[in-house]
Design an enzyme around this catalytic site. Structure first.
Site: not given
Length: 145
Positions: A107, A109
């Site tokens: 992922h 950020h």
């Protein structure tokens, strides 16, 4: 955890993607989900994850999926900047426990930054109020191109 390990289908992001755990969505399509970090390091902290890959790290992800994911990260970062008008922003992506990764589903950020607001530490920020996150997600979603 090491860099080389099997994907855990019960990690929190996999559970969010399956709808087992609620999230505050900013936007999604068939390939990507962008949602608010419930432990934001800064106001407007958004996470962007692949809905189709089980990559744990940058080393595992399929190149075509990575291309789609980074394009989604760029699109979301533009909306964050348009909606919240930060003075800067950071894109962070951690790999392996020693590299700071806490959820082993690849992922990105997106963390808006302001000079007069200190950023909270990764994994050390308090849980945000759900209503505050929903309001921020609505502002960011409205700013999407």
């Amino acid at each position: 955890m090491t860099l080389i390990a099997p994907y855990d289908p019960d990690n929190i992001f996999a559970r969010i993607l399956r709808g087992e755990i609620p999230s505050v969505k900013v936007w999604e399509d068939d390939h990507v989900l962008a949602f608010m970090d419930v432990f934001p390091q800064s106001e407007g902290h958004v996470l962007v994850v692949s809905k189709t890959s089980t990559a744990r790290t940058l080393l595992d992800i399929e190149p075509d999926v990575l291309a789609r994911l980074i394009a989604a990260t760029q699109r979301t970062a533009r909306a964050v900047c348009k909606a919240l008008d930060p003075e800067g922003f950071q894109i962070m992506q951690f790999n392996g426990e020693a590299g700071g990764q806490t959820v082993f589903h690849l992922h990105f950020h997106i963390i808006p930054r302001w000079a007069d607001r200190p950023m909270k530490g990764h994994g050390h920020a308090p849980m945000a109020d759900a209503e505050t996150l929903r309001a921020l997600a609505g502002r960011i979603a409205a700013a999407l191109d």
